[in-house]
Design a protein around this motif. Sequence first.
Motif, PDB file in Angstrom:
ATOM      1  N   GLY A 136     -46.938  -5.491   1.307  1.00 55.16           N
ATOM      2  CA  GLY A 136     -46.520  -5.693   2.682  1.00 55.16           C
ATOM      3  C   GLY A 136     -45.523  -6.829   2.793  1.00 55.16           C
ATOM      4  N   THR A 137     -44.935  -6.964   3.963  1.00 57.32           N
ATOM      5  CA  THR A 137     -43.886  -7.963   4.189  1.00 57.32           C
ATOM      6  C   THR A 137     -44.345  -9.120   5.062  1.00 57.32           C
ATOM      7  OG1 THR A 137     -43.046  -6.650   6.058  1.00 57.32           O
ATOM      8  CG2 THR A 137     -42.053  -6.251   3.900  1.00 57.32           C
ATOM      9  N   SER A 138     -45.611  -9.173   5.403  1.00 59.58           N
ATOM     10  CA  SER A 138     -46.118 -10.247   6.255  1.00 59.58           C
ATOM     11  C   SER A 138     -46.245 -11.561   5.479  1.00 59.58           C
ATOM     12  CB  SER A 138     -47.491  -9.877   6.829  1.00 59.58           C
ATOM     13  OG  SER A 138     -47.414  -8.710   7.616  1.00 59.58           O
ATOM     14  N   ASN A 139     -45.894 -12.655   6.125  1.00 60.05           N
ATOM     15  CA  ASN A 139     -46.114 -14.019   5.619  1.00 60.05           C
ATOM     16  C   ASN A 139     -45.362 -14.336   4.334  1.00 60.05           C
ATOM     17  OD1 ASN A 139     -48.007 -14.538   7.749  1.00 60.05           O
ATOM     18  ND2 ASN A 139     -49.557 -13.443   6.554  1.00 60.05           N
ATOM     19  N   LEU A 140     -44.336 -13.579   4.010  1.00 60.98           N
ATOM     20  CA  LEU A 140     -43.567 -13.865   2.791  1.00 60.98           C
ATOM     21  C   LEU A 140     -42.889 -15.229   2.880  1.00 60.98           C
ATOM     22  CD1 LEU A 140     -41.877 -10.408   2.029  1.00 60.98           C
ATOM     23  CD2 LEU A 140     -44.054 -11.307   1.176  1.00 60.98           C
ATOM     24  N   LEU A 141     -42.338 -15.553   4.050  1.00 56.30           N
ATOM     25  CA  LEU A 141     -41.619 -16.814   4.206  1.00 56.30           C
ATOM     26  C   LEU A 141     -42.545 -18.006   3.997  1.00 56.30           C
ATOM     27  CD1 LEU A 141     -39.051 -18.338   4.942  1.00 56.30           C
ATOM     28  CD2 LEU A 141     -39.658 -18.090   7.353  1.00 56.30           C
ATOM     29  N   ASP A 142     -43.698 -17.992   4.639  1.00 56.44           N
ATOM     30  CA  ASP A 142     -44.636 -19.114   4.503  1.00 56.44           C
ATOM     31  C   ASP A 142     -45.077 -19.284   3.054  1.00 56.44           C
ATOM     32  OD1 ASP A 142     -44.479 -19.596   7.200  1.00 56.44           O
ATOM     33  OD2 ASP A 142     -46.325 -18.525   7.697  1.00 56.44           O
ATOM     34  N   THR A 143     -45.230 -18.188   2.337  1.00 59.84           N
ATOM     35  CA  THR A 143     -45.659 -18.265   0.945  1.00 59.84           C
ATOM     36  C   THR A 143     -44.574 -18.862   0.055  1.00 59.84           C
ATOM     37  OG1 THR A 143     -47.098 -16.347   1.215  1.00 59.84           O
ATOM     38  CG2 THR A 143     -46.472 -16.905  -1.031  1.00 59.84           C
ATOM     39  N   LEU A 144     -43.335 -18.535   0.313  1.00 56.57           N
ATOM     40  CA  LEU A 144     -42.232 -18.982  -0.532  1.00 56.57           C
ATOM     41  C   LEU A 144     -41.955 -20.479  -0.431  1.00 56.57           C
ATOM     42  CD1 LEU A 144     -39.492 -16.214  -0.080  1.00 56.57           C
ATOM     43  CD2 LEU A 144     -40.668 -16.817  -2.203  1.00 56.57           C
ATOM     44  N   LEU A 145     -41.969 -21.015   0.798  1.00 59.62           N
ATOM     45  CA  LEU A 145     -41.405 -22.342   1.041  1.00 59.62           C
ATOM     46  C   LEU A 145     -42.285 -23.467   0.520  1.00 59.62           C
ATOM     47  CD1 LEU A 145     -39.910 -21.923   4.622  1.00 59.62           C
ATOM     48  CD2 LEU A 145     -38.808 -21.575   2.394  1.00 59.62           C
TER      49      LEU A 145
END
Length: 266
Positions: free
Chosen positions: A8-17
């Motif tokens: 899925g594409t949810s919360n990808l940004l929070d995981t990366l940063l």
Amino acid sequence: MAFSITPGTSNLLDTLLGDTTGLSDFSLTTIGSSQAFGQFTDDPFGLGSGIVLSTGKVAEIPGENTLSVYDFDLNHDFAPTALPGYSSGELGDNIQLDLSFFADSSVEKLFFNYVFGSEEFREYGGSPFNDSFELLLNGINLAKLSDGQNVTINNLVPSYDNPSLDHPDYINNPVGSGVNTKLDGYTRTLGFEGLLAQNNRNTLSIRIKDVGDGWLDSAVFIQAGSVGTVPVTAPGVSVPEPSLLLGLLAMGSFGLFGGLKKKQGL
């Protein structure tokens, strides 16, 4: 815990940063099937956790490598015309994640750690089935091996018949190895480092694409919390030699921003 991936594409940004001092106004977009994106934990590569992009279904990556194949053409699941560069009926998957943000004058570089793996190893080393993988910062591909070569199937395994030519950044994963991934091979942890456009908007594009067919999938794993302006230590991180990297980064300062074979049981 065992290696697992939640698609899925949810919360990808929070995981990366990670440490994003000097960066602001983040936005993230994806191109491709939601089955091609996900978040992983307890991986066998040493990253710990993070996000994954693949030309196949990410949920199928965990599991011991056997005679079965990590092998999905996602274009059969949604319209190929939705993907840039594809015409109706063309095989192959073109997966992309774009991270856009503003960088102020206090920061110079963006960093993160990653691993590239594929089902095309080793059988298709040196063949036309050479899946494409790029990490572009403002249009400049900085996905590089420790000697500055591009991260590709053929650069990692130039010849199926001659393992002595394998790149030192390549780790083979033969059938029965006990490693918890179906991918036939992968890189050691590689470090990304790129110059930012200061006082300007920047775009990091992560692209992975089938070449020659829509099967025998590839994947890239990005370590959680490693995308930022401060490098994160990871075991065995390999970055290009300084002279090679500086040459690549210098390009950015001059305004350049902006019928299929099946796997054999070998």
